[in-house]
Write a protein that holds these residues in place. Structure first.
Motif, PDB file in Angstrom:
ATOM      1  N   LYS A 147      -2.801   2.508  -1.210  1.00  0.00           N
ATOM      2  CA  LYS A 147      -4.230   2.424  -1.052  1.00  0.00           C
ATOM      3  C   LYS A 147      -4.601   3.989  -1.652  1.00  0.00           C
ATOM      4  N   SER A 157      -3.787   6.393   4.915  1.00  0.00           N
ATOM      5  CA  SER A 157      -3.135   5.319   4.199  1.00  0.00           C
ATOM      6  C   SER A 157      -2.140   5.236   3.063  1.00  0.00           C
ATOM      7  N   SER A 185      -1.787   3.918   8.758  1.00  0.00           N
ATOM      8  CA  SER A 185      -2.288   2.911   8.334  1.00  0.00           C
ATOM      9  C   SER A 185      -1.639   2.679   6.861  1.00  0.00           C
ATOM     10  N   SER A 230       0.333   0.849   4.242  1.00  0.00           N
ATOM     11  CA  SER A 230       0.520  -0.685   4.181  1.00  0.00           C
ATOM     12  C   SER A 230       1.550  -0.719   2.996  1.00  0.00           C
ATOM     13  N   LYS A 248       4.487  -4.203   1.668  1.00  0.00           N
ATOM     14  CA  LYS A 248       5.833  -4.910   1.941  1.00  0.00           C
ATOM     15  C   LYS A 248       6.429  -5.374   0.696  1.00  0.00           C
ATOM     16  N   GLY A 294       2.322   1.234   8.403  1.00  0.00           N
ATOM     17  CA  GLY A 294       1.058   0.517   9.161  1.00  0.00           C
ATOM     18  C   GLY A 294       0.916  -0.939   8.982  1.00  0.00           C
ATOM     19  N   GLU A 295       2.010  -1.710   8.439  1.00  0.00           N
ATOM     20  CA  GLU A 295       2.045  -2.962   8.459  1.00  0.00           C
ATOM     21  C   GLU A 295       2.163  -3.580   9.781  1.00  0.00           C
ATOM     22  N   ASN A 296       1.382  -4.595  10.156  1.00  0.00           N
ATOM     23  CA  ASN A 296       1.319  -5.228  11.400  1.00  0.00           C
ATOM     24  C   ASN A 296       2.955  -5.916  11.650  1.00  0.00           C
ATOM     25  N   THR A 327       2.651  -1.818  15.054  1.00  0.00           N
ATOM     26  CA  THR A 327       3.065  -1.419  13.447  1.00  0.00           C
ATOM     27  C   THR A 327       4.478  -1.612  13.364  1.00  0.00           C
ATOM     28  N   LYS A 354       7.680   4.490   6.082  1.00  0.00           N
ATOM     29  CA  LYS A 354       8.280   3.111   5.539  1.00  0.00           C
ATOM     30  C   LYS A 354       9.644   3.077   6.213  1.00  0.00           C
TER      31      LYS A 354
END
Ligand SMILES: Cc1cc2nc3c(=O)[nH]c(=O)nc-3n(C[C@H](O)[C@H](O)[C@H](O)COP(=O)(O)OP(=O)(O)OC[C@H]3O[C@@H](n4cnc5c(N)ncnc54)[C@H](O)[C@@H]3O)c2cc1C
Length: 351
Positions: free
Chosen positions: A7, A39, A81, A83, A85, A102-104, A129, A191
């Motif tokens: 991001k 992010s 946040s 993100s 993957k 921050g990934e769900n 998360t 991560k």
């Protein structure tokens, strides 16, 4: 199959007096003196350059599903946040996936199951998360994160440096890791890398309610999709959805005690459930102790104990962090009085 979104690297915005009510699954009214959402690791480095971490190290917030927030936080709050993957490596039998903190978590599990990558299907529907998953070594239905965990990257707020931690260095235990002890409040997971199976999946179906579900549905040779579907169905039937009834899942850890503590309980209640651990240790479900101490479904003001699972404290609407805390402490005192056992909160109480 590989996608990793980086991001914007623009400056992260610091907001004042920020409302966190919709940022915690207990739905508690809370404000942060300062709030920032990051992010990318670039954002963290920029914040470090701005001396953001100099005065007070911020509280790191993920999905807010394992926190009890007081009404005002004068420590800054940093929402992670980050993100993305992707598959970073694979061989004939295994695949290594990397996901931004921050990934769900549940979306990552669903994605893995869609790709037929095995190992985390039992951990479906755990809110929150990816970055928070190693903090308490999330676990459910006979599986814990550490079983598939390869490594993580973290940002050390004190030094502004990034480091990699491998499994052994994380010192995982039952709902525990080095990040809840020595490194508590000092690092931000950015991560996580997991090792999943591509072939010869290990199907973990011995957990009682999972096994019962599969039998009732005549699933004799379950594949990972069956385990995922079963876990989702069981969880939906047992646990309150925070969107409907504010809660943070299990409020207390299941106590691990020496056998001599169990014996007098066994004499009084021959049906007490317990699990043998190494040596003289046994684990007793905290939910059972709380229920027998008379708390299941009991409500005090706006706070209560869930009617189907005494381990879950719920906000019936309008509760404050203080009320939830007091309710938890009353339960703890009661269990101590009846059974002589000290319950330890699993939920992180943020002062
Ligand atoms: C309905 C329900 C069911 C649940 N079921 C389970 C279950 O079966 N098993 C289980 O283990 N848990 C369960 N939980 C608890 C919770 O979902 C997990 O602990 C989850 O990992 C928390 O993720 P989060 O992003 O919401 O973390 P948060 O609640 O935001 O934070 C939790 C802790 O982790 C720290 N943290 C968060 N992100 C980071 C990061 N990137 N770097 C450093 N520290 C960080 C926070 O500072 C805090 O101390 C449940 C919760 C609910 C509401």
């Amino acid at each position: 199959m590989t996608h990793f979104s980086v991001k914007s690297s623009s400056h992260p915005q610091i907001k004042q007096n920020f409302d966190l009510t919709s940022f915690n699954t207990l739905g508690l009214p809370s404000k942060a003196a300062r709030f920032v959402e990051v992010s990318s690791t670039d954002h963290l480095l920029k914040l470090h350059e701005q001396a953001f971490f100099k005065e007070k190290l911020p509280f790191v917030l993920g999905g807010g599903s394992n926190v009890l927030l007081k009404d005002y936080l004068d420590i800054p709050v940093l929402k992670n946040s980050i993100s993305g993957k992707k598959v970073i490596k694979q061989d004939e039998n295994f695949v290594w996936i990397e996901a931004g903190a921050g990934e769900n978590w549940h979306k990552l599990v669903s994605w893995a199951v869609e790709q037929d990558f095995g190992g985390i299907e039992n951990l479906a529907l755990i809110p929150g998360t990816v970055g928070a998953a190693p903090i308490q070594n999330i676990g459910a239905y006979g599986v814990e994160l550490e079983q598939v965990f390869e490594s993580l990257e973290l940002f050390d707020m004190r030094t502004g440096k990034l480091h990699t931690y491998r499994r052994e260095e994380c010192e995982f235990g039952y709902r525990d890791s080095i990040f809840k002890r020595e490194l508590k409040g000092q690092v931000i997971v950015t991560k996580v890398v997991l090792t999943l199976t591509k072939t010869n999946h290990i199907i973990q179906s011995s957990y009682r309610s999972l096994n019962d579900y599969l039998r009732e549905h005549n699933i004799t040779q379950p594949v990972i999709r069956d385990i995922f579907d079963a876990v989702v169905a069981i969880r939906r039937s047992k646990l309150p959805d925070p969107a409907d009834l504010g809660n943070a899942g299990s409020f207390f850890k299941n106590p691990v005690v020496v056998r001599s503590v169990l014996e007098p309980i066994l004499r009084e209640y021959c049906d007490v459930p317990y699990y043998e651990m190494e040596g003289e240790l046994v684990k007793i479900p905290a939910g059972w102790l709380i229920e027998k101490a008379g708390w299941k479904g009991r409500r005090v003001g706006n706070v209560g104990t869930y009617e189907n699972q005494a381990l879950v404290i719920v906000n019936h609407g309008g509760a404050t962090g203080e009320e939830v805390y007091e309710h938890a402490m009353r339960i703890k005192a009661s269990v101590k009085k009846v059974f002589g056992i000290d319950l330890v909160p699993e939920v992180n109480i943020v002062q």
